[in-house]
Design an enzyme around this catalytic site. Structure first.
Site, PDB file in Angstrom:
ATOM      1  N   ALA A  78      -3.570 -62.180  39.559  1.00  0.00           N
ATOM      2  CA  ALA A  78      -5.044 -60.559  40.100  1.00  0.00           C
ATOM      3  C   ALA A  78      -4.052 -59.863  39.955  1.00  0.00           C
ATOM      4  CB  ALA A  78      -5.809 -61.386  41.000  1.00  0.00           C
ATOM      5  N   ASP A  79      -4.502 -58.718  39.379  1.00  0.00           N
ATOM      6  CA  ASP A  79      -3.845 -57.335  39.830  1.00  0.00           C
ATOM      7  C   ASP A  79      -5.010 -56.669  40.472  1.00  0.00           C
ATOM      8  OD1 ASP A  79      -1.155 -55.921  39.845  1.00  0.00           O
ATOM      9  OD2 ASP A  79      -2.418 -54.449  38.874  1.00  0.00           O
ATOM     10  N   THR A  80      -5.296 -55.595  41.496  1.00  0.00           N
ATOM     11  CA  THR A  80      -5.553 -54.329  41.402  1.00  0.00           C
ATOM     12  C   THR A  80      -5.497 -53.126  41.258  1.00  0.00           C
ATOM     13  OG1 THR A  80      -7.154 -56.803  43.342  1.00  0.00           O
ATOM     14  CG2 THR A  80      -7.972 -54.196  43.770  1.00  0.00           C
TER      15      THR A  80
END
Length: 206
Positions: A78-80
């Site tokens: 994941a990457d925010t």
């Protein structure tokens, strides 16, 4: 006999691990990846979140695909990304950066995008980007200075962590709260379940 299901979390984020644990899932392995997270010229924040989550998953997949012990694992990354319009607010490491970001977010809305990528045991990549709209109250200079003194902004996209003091800055939130923390649980659980992962296998029995 079915293969034992294993999940690799391609992240070193304690927040993402905590969220998975909250949902009853304990990854069999943590695999932080070292990739260049610099946005490309004119890259949209949503596209950046998708690209980086995919690159993290690809890096983890490349590391384990030759290892029989992990060959049939699920890999989750994941990457925010936090953005005001198309302006991306990167992870802050210095007080000046944090102060500028918080002044920008004060009294206005911003978007939080989390790209999630799931690699199936068969090597298929499943991707999704989840977005949440967040509006901060108008912050006084003293509030910003005190928050910076707390240190909770350090290393955070947009210079804040919603699960800490900054949660009191949120005037309105539309969408997934866990997305803002760093991992949208509903969408992650749906992706896993859709690819045959038994998300309830380790849930406690009453």
């Amino acid at each position: 006999m079915a293969l034992e299901q294993k999940l690799i979390l391609a992240s070193g984020s304690p927040r993402r691990l905590d969220l998975l644990n909250q949902a009853g899932i304990a990854p069999a392995r943590l695999m932080p990846t070292d990739i260049d997270e610099t946005p490309k010229k004119s890259e949209h924040p949503r596209s950046l979140a998708r690209r980086l989550s995919t690159e993290k998953a690809e890096a983890a997949f490349a590391s384990v695909k030759g290892d029989p012990a992990w060959r049939h694992s699920y890999i989750l990354s994941a990457d925010t990304v936090v953005a005001v319009g198309r302006r991306i607010l990167e992870k802050t490491e210095y007080t000046e950066e944090a102060s500028a970001a918080l002044h920008l977010l004060s009294g206005r809305g911003h978007w939080v995008y989390t790209g999630i990528c799931l690699v199936t045991p068969g090597g298929q990549f499943r991707q999704k980007v989840v977005q949440t709209k967040v509006r901060f109250k108008r912050l006084s200079t003293r509030e910003i200075e005190n928050y910076i003194a707390s240190g909770q902004w350090r290393g955070k996209a947009g210079a804040y962590a919603i699960q800490g003091i900054a949660g009191s800055f949120v005037q309105k939130l539309v969408g997934s709260y866990t997305n803002v923390v760093g991992l949208p649980l509903y969408e992650v659980m749906s992706l896993l379940a859709g690819e045959g992962f038994d998300v309830a296998a380790a849930w406690p029995e009453g």
